[in-house]
Design an enzyme around this catalytic site. Structure first.
Site, short mmCIF file in Angstrom:
data_model
loop_
_atom_site.label_atom_id
_atom_site.label_comp_id
_atom_site.label_asym_id
_atom_site.label_seq_id
_atom_site.Cartn_x
_atom_site.Cartn_y
_atom_site.Cartn_z
CE LYS A 265 -3.91 -1.82 2.69
NZ LYS A 265 -4.97 -1.56 1.70
NE ARG A 339 -10.86 -9.69 -2.37
CZ ARG A 339 -11.06 -8.76 -3.29
NH1 ARG A 339 -11.29 -9.09 -4.54
NH2 ARG A 339 -11.05 -7.48 -2.97
N1 BES Z 1 -8.08 -3.71 4.19
C1 BES Z 1 -8.24 -3.30 2.85
C2 BES Z 1 -9.54 -2.53 2.60
C3 BES Z 1 -9.67 -1.20 3.29
C4 BES Z 1 -9.41 -0.04 2.62
C5 BES Z 1 -10.15 -1.13 4.57
C6 BES Z 1 -9.57 1.18 3.22
C7 BES Z 1 -10.32 0.08 5.19
C8 BES Z 1 -10.04 1.24 4.52
C9 BES Z 1 -8.23 -4.50 1.91
O1 BES Z 1 -7.49 -5.58 2.32
C10 BES Z 1 -7.68 -4.02 0.61
O2 BES Z 1 -6.56 -3.58 0.62
N2 BES Z 1 -8.46 -4.07 -0.45
C11 BES Z 1 -8.04 -3.60 -1.72
C12 BES Z 1 -8.56 -4.54 -2.75
C13 BES Z 1 -7.99 -4.30 -4.12
C14 BES Z 1 -6.52 -4.68 -4.14
C15 BES Z 1 -8.76 -5.14 -5.12
C16 BES Z 1 -8.63 -2.20 -1.92
O3 BES Z 1 -9.74 -1.97 -1.49
O4 BES Z 1 -7.93 -1.36 -2.47
ZN ZN Z 2 -5.46 -5.45 1.78
#
Ligand code: BES
Ligand code: ZN
Ligand code: ZN
Length: 485
Positions: A265, A339
């Site tokens: 991230k 997931r």
């Molecule tokens: N934990 C994150 C989702 C999230 C984002 C929670 C912002 C709280 C605040 C999750 O694991 C994630 O990173 N999801 C990605 C999915 C993408 C790579 C398809 C996302 O939402 O960017």
């Molecule tokens: Zn994630």
């Protein structure tokens, strides 16, 4: 904070503040009639008219043992759009507590005046909470006593409020813990400690056990972390003969820190990813309430807990994982890890005989884009099951929005090399994530709640501190308590 219920008489209750709600469109409660001329002055000058958020403080009120009489605006009684319901009461009491505690008030007596004792107590406990466990010095002040003035017949009502308020703050404490303190092992230890106190059965499965079972999807995520994973199972069984064949599963995402892994991230706001276990914490908090309020249906909680890290042992984009149910998954992005741990938990819950599934997860940023910080995104493979969850959520003032999950979305998850890909492309991200989970729920009634936008408050509200909200706890508890087979 100590919660009390006293029958009165209100004028003899000793407290730093006696608080009464005054509505905009109706007369003040009879108990404050001693202050009638003061109230009239306030109303005619426009200083206090009973609007939500207003507060008026009278020192040394005549005829009262309390040191202050505090009037709090409640808004309109009958307004259809802004009905003064339990949710409004919770916010009003929470707001009053937050204002008054900062003034150094320690004991607060609340004139219940026919309102719900449960919501009033919850509002006070939620408002009193501060996520400041790690501050060695702070300006935050807190209440010591919240005393409800009402008839003794309200004891159960007030007790329920105390149990639910405590369960939500327990969840908020867990969510607030940073990644270096709350590892999967520590989350499991805290869950077990809570379960032991309430004599709930709690099993912590370790990595070897998960390997034996074949939870390859979950283990793929956790392999990059120096912290071992933990799979937490908490079981509640009603006492006496259970007549129902139903068995509710509460499943919560427990990523104790989400760096994104190799698909790392951006560093901006990455610190917030300590809340990526908020679904798991909500489930654990709900079990704390369920263990005390004792619904008639068996409830089992499943919390897959892992840390998502990059490193020499981490899983990579392109890796293919084999899930507990046998499906193969191509990892196209290691940040879509929620997931990958939840699918194994869903399969496991089904194998344990659960007949109805609900999961809560901070699953996608896309749900925040879609619904902001107001509604939880709710997805289902069974409208009747969603109806049950929505009814509980509505009663508890936790807003949810029904999101689509048609089979048209299935093609987003196609993979050339495995049964499924773990991401579905740029658009409809919250839906493709939910669709991925649906593939594992099969024909078991299931609801998925994406709480990424609602589990954390970026700014304080008048009635609640910035940080973890504890969302989900009330809905889960209500769902179990009101369950009809
Ligand atoms: N934990 C994150 C989702 C999230 C984002 C929670 C912002 C709280 C605040 C999750 O694991 C994630 O990173 N999801 C990605 C999915 C993408 C790579 C398809 C996302 O939402 O960017
Ligand atoms: Zn994630
Ligand atoms: Zn995540």
């Amino acid at each position: 904070m100590e919660i009390k219920l006293v029958a009165g008489p209100f004028d003899q209750v000793q407290a730093d503040a006696l608080v009464a709600i005054v509505m905009e469109d109706s007369a003040a409660p009879a108990e404050v009639s001693g202050a009638a001329s003061w109230l009239l002055d306030l109303r005619t000058s426009g200083e206090f008219t009973g609007k939500p958020g207003e507060i008026a403080i009278l020192h040394q009120p005549k005829g009262l043992a309390a040191k202050r009489l505090v009037l709090v605006g409640g808004g309109k009684t009958g307004d259809k759009q802004h009905k003064f319901d339990a949710a409004a009461l919770r916010r009003t009491v929470g707001g009053a507590v937050r204002t008054l505690k900062q003034k150094g008030i320690k004991t607060l007596a609340f004139l219940l005046n026919g309102f719900s004792g449960e919501a009033a107590v919850e509002g006070a406990m939620l408002g009193n909470y501060e996520p400041d466990q790690y501050k060695t010095s702070t300006d935050n002040k807190s209440l010591d006593v919240f005393c409800v003035i009402g008839p003794a017949s309200l004891k159960d009502d007030v007790d329920r409020g105390r149990i639910l308020g405590d369960a939500q703050n327990f969840t908020r404490d867990l969510v607030n813990e940073p990644g270096n303190k709350l590892t999967p092992t520590e989350l499991a230890r805290r869950a077990k400690e809570m379960a032991d106190e309430l004599r709930l059965d709690c099993e912590i499965m370790d990595q070897d056990r998960m390997r034996q079972l074949g939870m390859g999807s979950l283990l793929g995520v956790s392999q990059g972390s120096a912290e071992p994973p933990a799979f937490i199972v908490i079981r509640y069984k009603p006492t006496g003969a259970v007549t129902s064949k139903d068995h509710l599963a509460l499943i919560g995402k427990g990523v104790t820190f989400d760096t994104g892994g190799i698909s790392i991230k951006p560093s901006d706001s990455m610190e917030k990813m300590k809340y990526d276990m908020a679904g798991g914490a909500a489930v654990i908090g709900a079990m704390k309430a369920i263990g005390q309020l004792k619904p008639n249906i068996p409830v089992t909680a499943f919390i897959p807990a892992v840390e998502n890290m990059p490193g020499g042992k981490a899983y990579r984009p392109g890796d293919i994982l084999k899930s507990l149910d046998g499906k193969t998954i191509e990892v196209l992005n290691t940040d879509a890890e929620g997931r990958l741990i939840l699918n194994d938990a869903i399969t496991y819950a089904r194998r344990m005989g659960c007949t109805h599934l609900v999961d809560a997860a901070t699953l996608t940023g896309a749900i925040v884009v879609a619904l902001g910080h107001v509604h939880i995104g709710a997805f289902t493979n069974n409208d009747a099951m969603l109806g049950r969850v929505m009814t509980a959520a509505k009663a508890e003032g936790e807003k949810m929005w029904h999101m689509p999950l048609d089979d048209d979305y299935k093609e987003l998850l196609k993979s050339t090399f495995a049964d499924l890909a773990n991401i579905g492309g740029r658009y409809g991200g919250a839906i493709s994530a939910a669709y991925f989970l649906k593939e594992f729920a099969g024909d078991t009634p299931w609801v998925h709640l994406d709480i990424a936008g609602t589990a954390w408050l970026d700014d304080a509200k008048p009635f609640m501190a910035k940080g973890p909200s504890g969302v989900g706890v009330r809905t889960f508890t209500k769902l179990a308590l009101d369950w009809k087979s």
